[in-house]
Design an enzyme around this catalytic site. Structure first.
Site, PDB file in Angstrom:
ATOM      1  N   GLN A   1      61.139  25.427  78.600  1.00 58.70           N
ATOM      2  CA  GLN A   1      61.224  26.775  79.155  1.00 58.70           C
ATOM      3  C   GLN A   1      62.594  27.411  78.964  1.00 58.70           C
ATOM      4  OE1 GLN A   1      58.867  28.566  80.200  1.00 58.70           O
ATOM      5  NE2 GLN A   1      57.297  26.991  80.153  1.00 58.70           N
TER       6      GLN A   1
ATOM      7  N   PRO B   1      55.164  30.102  87.333  1.00 60.40           N
ATOM      8  CA  PRO B   1      53.701  30.114  87.420  1.00 60.40           C
ATOM      9  C   PRO B   1      53.044  29.336  86.286  1.00 60.40           C
ATOM     10  CG  PRO B   1      54.492  32.183  86.508  1.00 60.40           C
ATOM     11  CD  PRO B   1      55.711  31.388  86.873  1.00 60.40           C
TER      12      PRO B   1
ATOM     13  N   TRP C   1      55.825  36.765  78.606  1.00 59.61           N
ATOM     14  CA  TRP C   1      57.050  36.192  79.176  1.00 59.61           C
ATOM     15  C   TRP C   1      57.769  37.196  80.061  1.00 59.61           C
ATOM     16  CZ3 TRP C   1      57.473  31.332  79.579  1.00 59.61           C
ATOM     17  CH2 TRP C   1      56.873  30.496  78.624  1.00 59.61           C
TER      18      TRP C   1
ATOM     19  N   TRP D   1      60.862  30.897  80.217  1.00 54.61           N
ATOM     20  CA  TRP D   1      61.040  31.446  81.551  1.00 54.61           C
ATOM     21  C   TRP D   1      62.498  31.524  81.972  1.00 54.61           C
ATOM     22  CZ3 TRP D   1      60.940  29.182  86.911  1.00 54.61           C
ATOM     23  CH2 TRP D   1      60.578  30.144  87.863  1.00 54.61           C
TER      24      TRP D   1
ATOM     25  N   ASP E   1      50.121  32.383  86.287  1.00 54.81           N
ATOM     26  CA  ASP E   1      50.340  33.120  85.053  1.00 54.81           C
ATOM     27  C   ASP E   1      48.963  33.368  84.452  1.00 54.81           C
ATOM     28  OD1 ASP E   1      51.677  34.306  82.990  1.00 54.81           O
ATOM     29  OD2 ASP E   1      52.106  32.449  81.937  1.00 54.81           O
TER      30      ASP E   1
ATOM     31  N   LYS F   1      54.087  11.577  72.016  1.00 52.59           N
ATOM     32  CA  LYS F   1      53.658  12.704  72.799  1.00 52.59           C
ATOM     33  C   LYS F   1      52.231  12.453  73.273  1.00 52.59           C
ATOM     34  CE  LYS F   1      54.050  17.643  72.484  1.00 52.59           C
ATOM     35  NZ  LYS F   1      54.280  18.816  71.676  1.00 52.59           N
TER      36      LYS F   1
ATOM     37  N   LYS G   1      45.311  14.912  74.026  1.00 51.77           N
ATOM     38  CA  LYS G   1      43.910  14.550  74.232  1.00 51.77           C
ATOM     39  C   LYS G   1      43.356  13.917  72.974  1.00 51.77           C
ATOM     40  CE  LYS G   1      42.934  18.144  77.500  1.00 51.77           C
ATOM     41  NZ  LYS G   1      43.004  19.562  77.264  1.00 51.77           N
TER      42      LYS G   1
END
Length: 1143
Positions: free
Chosen positions: A651, A48, A615, A655, A87, A688, A691
RNA sequence: AGUCCCGUAGCUCAGUCGGUUAGAGCGCUACACUGAUAAUGUAGAGGUCCGCAGUUCAAGUCUGCGCGGGACUACCA
């Protein structure tokens, strides 16, 4: 008759839009599941995302991977249910809401009610839901957004509670403490997230102490005392001297060498023997003093002599006991022992680390492993506390338990320091020049002959971002899951998971499991799933609630017992699984906090105020998305475990771990069988995306510029999913132009002629054996491609699969098959050869459309539908509803593929030779010669002879098998076969090869063997051991590639010359036809102003010219009406006039 | 600090079991083709395979130590 759609221009964005709308109308996604209703399931879990943030280009990456395999497995005949998820809890939401409301954590419950705060969270967390929906649709990610699982939903929470209660029942939930960043000034714990705010780490100047820990004389340490006559001390360094009073162990490194040094204490002048890391001797002892005699030292001397009297491994120090340095409080348990610490280094300090388990996370960990007790105090309430209270000062005697003081505290010694702040910063009322605890302690140690060295030390230390005061690492109460109990099982099960790449599974994930610590479940926040644990005030009784109905019952009991006035779950109807029923309640804070239960012994029970780690929310999704076990209890086997999941490599410990941990502990099973962890998406410079830097790619803009298919295809084929992708929009455009453009062109070509001839795939399939070589070849390559794509897709290697399709489209289909077959499509009648060409090309396009469908779902569907519309071969509306093509092994032919490869290579060589000689391809040449052709090569080439001849415009191919003296040959050793046999002699053998003469080479060729003599040794080589190539053929242009030599005869005879000119003439006539806009089937009259060269040329090539140009009449004239004629130049210096008219 | 990934042409990437001339596409330069034409083809230039050391007859490929980029975890006397 149905026609194939033809297009004026090619626009991938437009195509995607059209197909997207078609899918909506057609319900294609639903159909793709519906039609596989009774098929075996392929279980996929969606990790999610949080709709609290905007989707970025990296989401397109991970979702493309997910989509590819779900679509692929659908094509392979599985039913692939895809439930979306959101999530919704966690710190990022809370932080963004704090920002939105302009509040801090402390304001919650004070200036804003928890109720209102959580309401805002619930609203904010879905802020970008629509944007996510758009992204999903525009990129063509097929997932069921209408029925998502949402982690804040009461049904979801109920399953999470069920899981927690199950863990509790197994005895896997316990309350303990961890060392966490804590701000005494703010009175609150800090998350690592908060610690990583810019400006939190600041340079501070602290008093550092190298303390002397006195070794106890016993059996274990006797070997040390044998070497010296003084007290022996272990040296350990600290920048926080106030923690020395809480020291309970010293850690050494097992791989570190230690020195035992006899010397004097610089402050007391007393003779001492100290132990420290050998590598760090120079930081404490001046090399210049090494020759000074110990016996010459007088107290106060600047230069202190030293003598290394022994060296030992860290291992030898393990288990030594020492006296407590600051004996204020006695620890409750084993302490003051030397232990091994895996993290000990010799970068700083002494190579011996002071361990205060109550004030250091690492300290706590190694101490626990070694069975060392932390230094605890017992306060008035009977709670175990560290030596420092929550306001940042040593506990005062008044605040401590009296029995405890009696039994464990050295009252007199401690009284002097009790109540002192460990940092003056924590007490606003202290004057600037107030004595500093660290300094006072240093002085005390100095006086006691316990300080080896004291100095100021500048280092970077984290500060609280709200109060600007230094933070404290401090033990905080937390609830834990005893994951360590299942470590072995988790490792075992992990070995059965197919990780892509495997290194992430064995390396990163495996290592993480090896070093597993208990899972800290507690979060002292507001917006999340509340811990369903109620505890009595004396902490003796607990209840863990595992269902809403269970909670309702407990409350009823509490109401009966008079502990609560009414039941807030009154309107909840147990057993009713309607969403409406569940929407009547709210299991979040603050409502659950108001629930007071009653224990079995009749005491009041209050909820532990912590929330659980988010988590755990997401790791519960396999069960919680089904509301298991309250619903779907029976068909869980069809939904668990997952066959496939995919997320970013970040993750791994998120996750991927939580899924694995919960599945292992509760179901003793893996949660997923295959997992793809993809890398980051970086900008084209490899930075990377952020913004702040303005280098982030807007996924919507990118997809609308280049089309989602190009974006997806680029991402998948440019780099392996698990490598970082340097995202360059120019690369996406390249894919659009090159790959999709080529495919589009190929289709357009097909459509153009198929429409003219009315090819609708109505004819019977031309039997494979009756199709021409070229058709059988591309079909063979096609089947090879299908097999390779399938193998790679089955192996979760989409990059390789995509590249294979690309190669087929570029090299085989477009550049070779179509180019060589062009004439077959436009020349002549509608013969079976023509039908074969159409069927073959159709089949190729159709198959490519299916194979590429998982990666580029829009374009492939457009292509498929355009084809199918006219032919009606498939009775489905979309490429995503067909079956993945079967590999027809009987139609693959390795020899055929090989000889076509040869034909391509030879053509390329000949074209290169023509180029060098400056002879254009329209000029026919007599022959090429291929020397040293084996029988196999010869048979192979004979079958593709015509192709080569047509492609490079030559009349003949000759094979030179015998070694006539005209060929100059070169020989090369075959290292692969000779190397293992002769090893070290290879250098000399290579030399001998280079020295071989033409006769020698011929001898080897004719007799099959040749003998060298090297270092007196006879070396016999066979034909296997050498590669012989023809380097040169006198009088001919020669080219060699991959051991294949081609010689081109450059002689141009008169008749060749004429034929060449005839071709030029044809070419000019064709140009004129085109200029004048004649239809390709129009017949023409041609008049040419004659001259001598042309006379013979036309006479000798008359029918050839006519048939090529569809000329009904061709005449040479003495004069032409200039106004209707055109000037043409056939070659340098040969010009004439020509008139071309429709009949 | 630990673990993992990556480093090959100007750019993006292949490179099998270690085998002696390291490849492709794009870009650049020159050209060809003209019934796929906003298409297609050919050739050329372009390399310290990140560095050092080792193993080996032989290293882009295997090992070790570094360097650079990135991720995650942990934050340290």
């Amino acid at each position: 008759m149905k026609k194939y759609a033809e297009y004026k221009h090619f626009d991938l964005t437009e195509i995607a839009k059209e197909i997207r709308e078609f899918w909506k109308e057609d319900n294609t996604f639903e159909k793709s599941i519906e039609t596989r209703k009774n098929a075996p399931p392929f279980v996929f879990y969606e990790g999610p995302p949080s709709a609290n943030g905007k989707p970025g280009i990296h989401h397109v990456m991970s979702r493309t991977i997910k989509d590819i395999f779900c679509r692929y497995k659908t094509l392979c005949g599985y039913r692939v249910d895809r439930k979306a998820g959101w999530d919704t809890h966690g710190l990022p939401v809370e932080i963004s809401v704090e920002k939105l409301l302009g509040i801090t954590k402390d304001d919650i419950g004070e200036h804003i009610s928890v109720e209102e705060y959580n309401k805002t969270c619930r609203r904010e967390v879905m802020k970008y839901k629509d944007l996510w929906g758009e992204l999903t649709e525009e990129m063509g990610y097929w997932i069921d957004l209408d029925n998502p699982y949402i982690t804040f939903d009461n049904k979801y929470i109920e399953t999470v509670w069920y899981l927690l209660a199950t863990l509790h029942e197994k005895g896997l939930l316990y309350k303990g403490y961890t060392i966490q960043p804590y701000s005494p000034a703010a009175g609150t714990g800090l998350s690592t997230h908060e610690l990583n705010q810019p400006g939190c780490y600041k340079d501070v100047k602290d008093t550092s102490v190298t303390a002397q820990f006195k070794v106890q004389k016993d059996e274990k340490s006797q070997f040390l005392f044998d070497k010296t006559d003084t007290d022996i001390f272990l040296l350990a360094w600290t920048t926080t001297p106030w923690t020395l009073a809480s020291n309970t162990a010293l850690a050494v490194g097992s791989g570190i060498k230690y020195a035992v040094v006899k010397t004097f204490n610089q402050y007391t002048g007393k003779p001492i023997t100290v132990i420290l890391a050998k590598d760090l001797l120079h930081t404490f002892f001046n090399e210049k003093n090494k020759d000074l005699k110990l016996e010459d030292y007088r107290k106060g001397d600047k230069n202190i002599p030293f003598e290394v009297i022994a060296e030992l491994d860290g291992k030898a120090l393990e288990g030594l006991r020492y006296e407590q340095l600051i004996p204020w409080i006695e620890p409750m348990g084993d302490a003051f022992r030397v232990i091994l610490g895996d993290y000990v280094t010799t970068d700083e300090g002494t190579g011996i680390v002071h361990i205060a388990p109550t004030f250091g996370a690492d300290d706590d960990r190694v101490a626990k492993i070694a069975g060392i007790a932390p230094l605890h105090l017992i306060d008035k309430d009977g709670h175990k506390r560290p030596m420092v209270d929550l306001s940042g000062k040593f506990f005062t005697l008044e605040d401590l338990d009296e029995d405890f003081i009696k039994n464990y505290v050295n009252k007199d010694a401690y009284a002097e320091y009790a109540g002192r702040y460990v940092k003056n910063d924590y007490n606003e009322s202290l004057p600037e020049d107030a004595p500093i605890l660290d300094v006072d302690l240093a002085v005390m140690l100095k006086q006691n002959n316990q300080a080896f060295k004291i100095e100021k030390y500048v280092h970077s230390y984290p500060h609280c971002w709200r109060t600007d005061k230094p933070i404290l690492y401090y033990p905080m109460d937390s609830w834990f899951i005893k994951t360590t109990d299942y470590k072995e099982r988790m490792l075992e099960l992990n070995n059965t998971i197919n990780w892509k790449p495997s290194s992430t599974g064995q390396g990163r994930f495996g290592n993480w499991l090896e070093n597993l610590v208990d899972w800290n479940l507690s979060r002292s926040r507001y917006w999340g799933i509340p811990l369903p644990i109620w505890v009595t005030e004396d902490k003796k009784e607990q209840k863990c609630i595992g269902s809403v109905s269970g909670l309702k019952e407990e409350i009823n009991r509490a109401v009966e017992a008079g502990v609560m006035n009414s039941n807030p779950l009154e309107h909840f109807d147990p057993g009713n699984m309607e969403q409406e029923n569940y929407d009547r309640i709210d299991l979040h804070r603050p409502y659950v906090d108001d629930i007071v239960l009653v224990s079995d012994t009749g005491k009041k029970m209050f909820r532990e105020t912590d929330l659980i780690d988010v988590w755990f929310d997401s790791g519960s999704m396999p069960y919680a998305q089904l509301h298991y076990p309250f619903e779907n209890k029976e068909n869980i086997d069809n939904k668990f475990p997952a066959d496939f999941i995919a997320e970013g490599v970040d993750q791994t410990r998120g996750w991927f771990f939580t899924l694995h941990a919960i599945a292992t502990m509760i179901f003793d099973n893996v949660a997923y069988k295959n997992v793809v962890s993809n890398g980051l998406v970086l900008d084209k410079e490899g930075n990377k995306m952020s913004k702040r830097l303005g280098n982030a790619i807007d996924p919507f803009e990118n997809m609308s510029t280049y089309g989602p298919d190009a974006t997806r295809w680029y991402m998948v084929t440019n780099a392996q999913p698990w490598d970082n992708l340097k995202f360059d929009p120019a690369g996406v455009d390249e894919i659009r132009k090159k790959f999709f453009g080529t495919l589009y062109n190929t289709y357009s070509f097909f459509a153009l002629y198929a429409n003219i001839d009315g090819f609708n795939y109505e004819e019977k399939e031309i039997p494979h054996s009756e199709r021409p070589e070229l058709d059988r070849w591309i079909i063979s390559e096609l089947n090879t491609m299908v097999r390779n794509v399938k193998t790679n897709m089955d192996d979760y290697e989409p990059t390789k699969a995509g590249r294979i399709i690309q190669k087929f489209v570029y090299d085989y289909l477009s550049n070779w098959y179509v180019r060589l077959s062009r004439r077959r499509f436009w020349k002549g009648e509608y013969t079976s050869d023509k039908v074969s060409a159409y069927q073959t090309l159709y089949k190729c396009l159709e198959t490519v459309a299916i194979l590429m469908a998982p990666i580029s779902p829009f374009f492939s569907d457009k292509l498929f539908r355009d084809l199918n519309e006219a032919s009606g071969r498939h009775h489905v509306s979309s490429v995503h509803l067909v079956d993945f093509p079967k590999v027809m092994e009987e139609k693959t032919d390795k020899d055929l593929e090989e000889r076509m490869q040869l034909a391509q290579q030879i053509s390329s060589q000949v074209l290169s030779l023509r180029k060098k000689a400056g002879i254009r391809v329209r000029q026919p040449l007599n022959k090429i010669m291929i020397p040293s052709a084996s029988a196999k090569l010869k048979t192979q080439l004979e079958k593709v002879e015509d192709l080569i001849k047509a492609e490079v415009n030559i009349k003949n191919i000759e094979f030179l098998t015998e070694s006539s003296g005209v060929l100059v040959k070169k020989i090369k050793p075959n290292f692969k076969s000779l190397g293992p046999k002769y090893g070290k002699l290879m250098k000399q053998i290579t030399k001998a090869f280079n020295e071989m003469r033409q006769e020698d080479i011929e001898k080897l060729e004719n007799e099959g063997s040749f003998t060298f003599t090297i270092e007196g040794r006879q070396i016999e080589i066979g034909s296997e051991d050498a590669e012989i190539i023809t380097e040169d053929i006198p009088g001919l242009a020669v080219s060699t590639m991959n051991n294949l030599t081609v010689a081109l005869d450059l002689t141009i005879t008169e008749s060749l010359k004429q034929e060449g000119i005839a071709r030029e003439l044809i070419n000019r006539i064709q140009n004129i036809r085109k200029e004048k806009g004649f239809d390709v089937t129009d017949e023409i009259d041609v008049e040419i102003l004659q001259n001598d060269t042309l006379k013979n040329t036309v006479a000798n090539n008359f029918s050839y010219i006519c048939s090529e140009t569809l000329a009904k009449n061709l005449s040479l004239e003495d004069s032409l009406n200039e106004s209707q004629a055109e000037q043409i130049e056939l070659e340098e210096g040969l010009a004439t006039m020509i008139k071309v008219n429709k009949v």
